[in-house]
Scaffold this motif. Structure first.
Motif, mmCIF file in Angstrom:
data_model
loop_
_atom_site.group_PDB
_atom_site.id
_atom_site.type_symbol
_atom_site.label_atom_id
_atom_site.label_comp_id
_atom_site.label_asym_id
_atom_site.label_seq_id
_atom_site.Cartn_x
_atom_site.Cartn_y
_atom_site.Cartn_z
ATOM 1 N N UNK A 95 0.840 -1.201 0.000
ATOM 2 C CA UNK A 95 0.000 0.000 0.000
ATOM 3 C C UNK A 95 0.876 1.252 0.000
ATOM 4 N N UNK A 96 0.439 2.229 -0.788
ATOM 5 C CA UNK A 96 1.087 3.545 -0.791
ATOM 6 C C UNK A 96 -0.012 4.596 -0.791
ATOM 7 N N UNK A 97 -0.231 5.229 0.360
ATOM 8 C CA UNK A 97 -1.226 6.292 0.433
ATOM 9 C C UNK A 97 -0.692 7.508 -0.321
ATOM 10 N N UNK A 98 -1.446 7.991 -1.285
ATOM 11 C CA UNK A 98 -0.987 9.108 -2.098
ATOM 12 C C UNK A 98 -1.085 10.392 -1.282
ATOM 13 N N UNK A 99 0.066 11.054 -1.118
ATOM 14 C CA UNK A 99 0.176 12.251 -0.289
ATOM 15 C C UNK A 99 1.076 13.244 -1.008
ATOM 16 N N UNK A 100 1.236 14.452 -0.460
ATOM 17 C CA UNK A 100 2.116 15.433 -1.119
ATOM 18 C C UNK A 100 3.550 14.952 -1.333
ATOM 19 N N UNK A 101 4.016 13.977 -0.552
ATOM 20 C CA UNK A 101 5.373 13.467 -0.727
ATOM 21 C C UNK A 101 5.456 12.330 -1.746
ATOM 22 N N UNK A 102 4.327 11.919 -2.291
ATOM 23 C CA UNK A 102 4.311 10.866 -3.304
ATOM 24 C C UNK A 102 4.843 11.401 -4.629
ATOM 25 N N UNK A 103 5.174 10.518 -5.581
ATOM 26 C CA UNK A 103 5.563 10.988 -6.907
ATOM 27 C C UNK A 103 4.525 11.950 -7.488
ATOM 28 N N UNK A 108 -0.962 13.887 -9.455
ATOM 29 C CA UNK A 108 -1.743 14.373 -10.587
ATOM 30 C C UNK A 108 -2.983 13.512 -10.801
ATOM 31 N N UNK A 109 -2.819 12.202 -10.682
ATOM 32 C CA UNK A 109 -3.963 11.297 -10.818
ATOM 33 C C UNK A 109 -4.988 11.563 -9.718
ATOM 34 N N UNK A 110 -4.518 11.683 -8.484
ATOM 35 C CA UNK A 110 -5.437 11.947 -7.375
ATOM 36 C C UNK A 110 -6.159 13.276 -7.567
ATOM 37 N N UNK A 111 -5.449 14.290 -8.044
ATOM 38 C CA UNK A 111 -6.079 15.595 -8.284
ATOM 39 C C UNK A 111 -7.172 15.485 -9.333
ATOM 40 N N UNK A 112 -6.909 14.704 -10.378
ATOM 41 C CA UNK A 112 -7.945 14.537 -11.405
ATOM 42 C C UNK A 112 -9.149 13.790 -10.853
ATOM 43 N N UNK A 113 -8.911 12.769 -10.037
ATOM 44 C CA UNK A 113 -10.023 12.035 -9.436
ATOM 45 C C UNK A 113 -10.903 12.947 -8.581
ATOM 46 N N UNK A 114 -10.302 14.010 -8.046
ATOM 47 C CA UNK A 114 -11.034 14.962 -7.217
ATOM 48 C C UNK A 114 -11.461 16.215 -7.975
ATOM 49 N N UNK A 115 -11.238 16.229 -9.275
ATOM 50 C CA UNK A 115 -11.647 17.391 -10.065
ATOM 51 C C UNK A 115 -13.163 17.426 -10.228
ATOM 52 N N UNK A 116 -13.708 18.614 -10.330
ATOM 53 C CA UNK A 116 -15.150 18.745 -10.499
ATOM 54 C C UNK A 116 -15.594 18.100 -11.803
ATOM 55 N N UNK A 132 -18.620 13.929 -2.942
ATOM 56 C CA UNK A 132 -17.856 15.167 -2.801
ATOM 57 C C UNK A 132 -16.368 15.020 -3.107
ATOM 58 N N UNK A 133 -15.812 13.820 -2.945
ATOM 59 C CA UNK A 133 -14.362 13.677 -3.081
ATOM 60 C C UNK A 133 -13.986 12.233 -3.336
ATOM 61 N N UNK A 134 -12.717 12.043 -3.665
ATOM 62 C CA UNK A 134 -12.173 10.701 -3.860
ATOM 63 C C UNK A 134 -10.908 10.557 -3.035
ATOM 64 N N UNK A 135 -10.758 9.428 -2.353
ATOM 65 C CA UNK A 135 -9.494 9.073 -1.717
ATOM 66 C C UNK A 135 -8.778 8.093 -2.636
ATOM 67 N N UNK A 136 -7.449 8.028 -2.540
ATOM 68 C CA UNK A 136 -6.709 7.190 -3.483
ATOM 69 C C UNK A 136 -5.425 6.667 -2.858
ATOM 70 N N UNK A 137 -5.090 5.441 -3.222
ATOM 71 C CA UNK A 137 -3.849 4.816 -2.787
ATOM 72 C C UNK A 137 -3.319 3.933 -3.913
ATOM 73 N N UNK A 138 -1.998 3.821 -3.991
ATOM 74 C CA UNK A 138 -1.412 2.832 -4.870
ATOM 75 C C UNK A 138 -1.419 1.483 -4.172
ATOM 76 N N UNK A 139 -1.673 0.414 -4.935
ATOM 77 C CA UNK A 139 -1.629 -0.924 -4.355
ATOM 78 C C UNK A 139 -0.769 -1.831 -5.220
ATOM 79 N N UNK A 140 -0.077 -2.729 -4.556
ATOM 80 C CA UNK A 140 0.806 -3.677 -5.222
ATOM 81 C C UNK A 140 0.597 -5.054 -4.599
ATOM 82 N N UNK A 141 0.142 -6.005 -5.408
ATOM 83 C CA UNK A 141 -0.023 -7.379 -4.960
ATOM 84 C C UNK A 141 1.071 -8.220 -5.615
ATOM 85 N N UNK A 142 1.771 -9.002 -4.816
ATOM 86 C CA UNK A 142 2.819 -9.902 -5.279
ATOM 87 C C UNK A 142 2.515 -11.305 -4.757
ATOM 88 N N UNK A 143 3.248 -12.341 -5.200
ATOM 89 C CA UNK A 143 2.930 -13.705 -4.755
ATOM 90 C C UNK A 143 2.761 -13.818 -3.243
#
Length: 231
Positions: A95-103, A108-116, A132-143
């Motif tokens: 899990x990677x919670x998308x925050x200001x310190x993220x790439x 940019x993706x999170x901002x678009x998800x929250x665009x009007x 009203x809004x969208x929350x977003x996280x990166x997810x990675x599933x491995x074996x």
């Protein structure tokens, strides 16, 4: 750096399909080059922590911290994790919670998800004017990763719709990692294989899981997931 969905999407058709069962998968959601760029960012530029359960409680731990644990401590961790899973409660994935310190690209993706612009399309599609809004996280599933059967209802967050943006190409269903849907009584319904450059949206009342990724799975299951919310 600004990203947005393809202008070729037919939101009337998407709305019609969603209304059949309060779920829909939309293909070719991004321009191909944008989807490839986001996929590379998740794969090569994003740090994932381990999200898992211990005695039913959600826990997050860095990869470095997990690897530095002693053998006995790791054994205990996984014994507890699998005990939870055997009782239908639990998960283990990156899990990677998308925050200001993220790439910047993920922000940019999170901002678009929250665009009007997009939120209005999601309100139209779902007939939920209160989104009203969208929350977003990166997810990675491995074996070995999995997410057991559950609903995404969290009243304090006002979750309405769950979404999965898929960024893994050429997935084989034998590898696991399927988005499995169930009846409320636990009877399996159908399963959706991860699809590159797609967006899956479903009402949080749907019972679902991510099936166990097999040891022989050669790829990462990469996605951006989250919820469209009322608060």
């Amino acid at each position: 750096m600004n990203k947005s969905f393809s202008t070729n999407l037919d939101w009337d058709a998407i709305k019609h399909q969603f209304k059949e069962d309060n779920r829909v998968r939309i293909s070719n959601i991004w321009l191909p080059e944008d989807a490839q760029e986001i996929s590379r960012c998740l794969d090569q530029e994003t740090d994932f922590s381990h999200a898992y359960t211990q005695t039913g409680k959600a826990t997050v731990q860095s990869d470095q911290s997990l690897r530095s644990m002693t053998g006995p401590d790791q054994k205990t961790l996984f014994q507890n994790l699998y005990k939870d899973a055997s009782q239908g409660v639990g998960f283990w994935y990156g899990r990677h919670l998308i925050s200001p310190t993220s790439p910047a690209l993920l922000n940019s993706v999170k901002s678009y998800l929250n665009s009007e612009d997009l939120l209005e399309k999601i309100r139209f599609m779902s007939d939920r004017a209160d989104i009203k809004l969208a929350s977003a996280q990166g997810t990675q599933f491995t074996p070995g990763n999995f997410l057991t059967r559950h609903k995404d209802v969290v009243e304090r967050e006002g979750r309405v719709l769950a979404f999965v943006l898929g960024f893994t190409p050429n997935w084989h269903p034998d590898w696991g990692g399927l988005l499995q849907f169930y009846e409320d009584n636990g009877t399996p319904r159908d399963a959706w294989t991860p699809q590159f450059n797609s967006m899956t949206i479903f009402d949080v009342q749907h019972v679902h899981s991510v099936t166990y990724l097999a040891p022989f799975c050669p790829s990462k299951r990469l996605s951006i997931t989250g919820w469209f919310r009322t608060k």
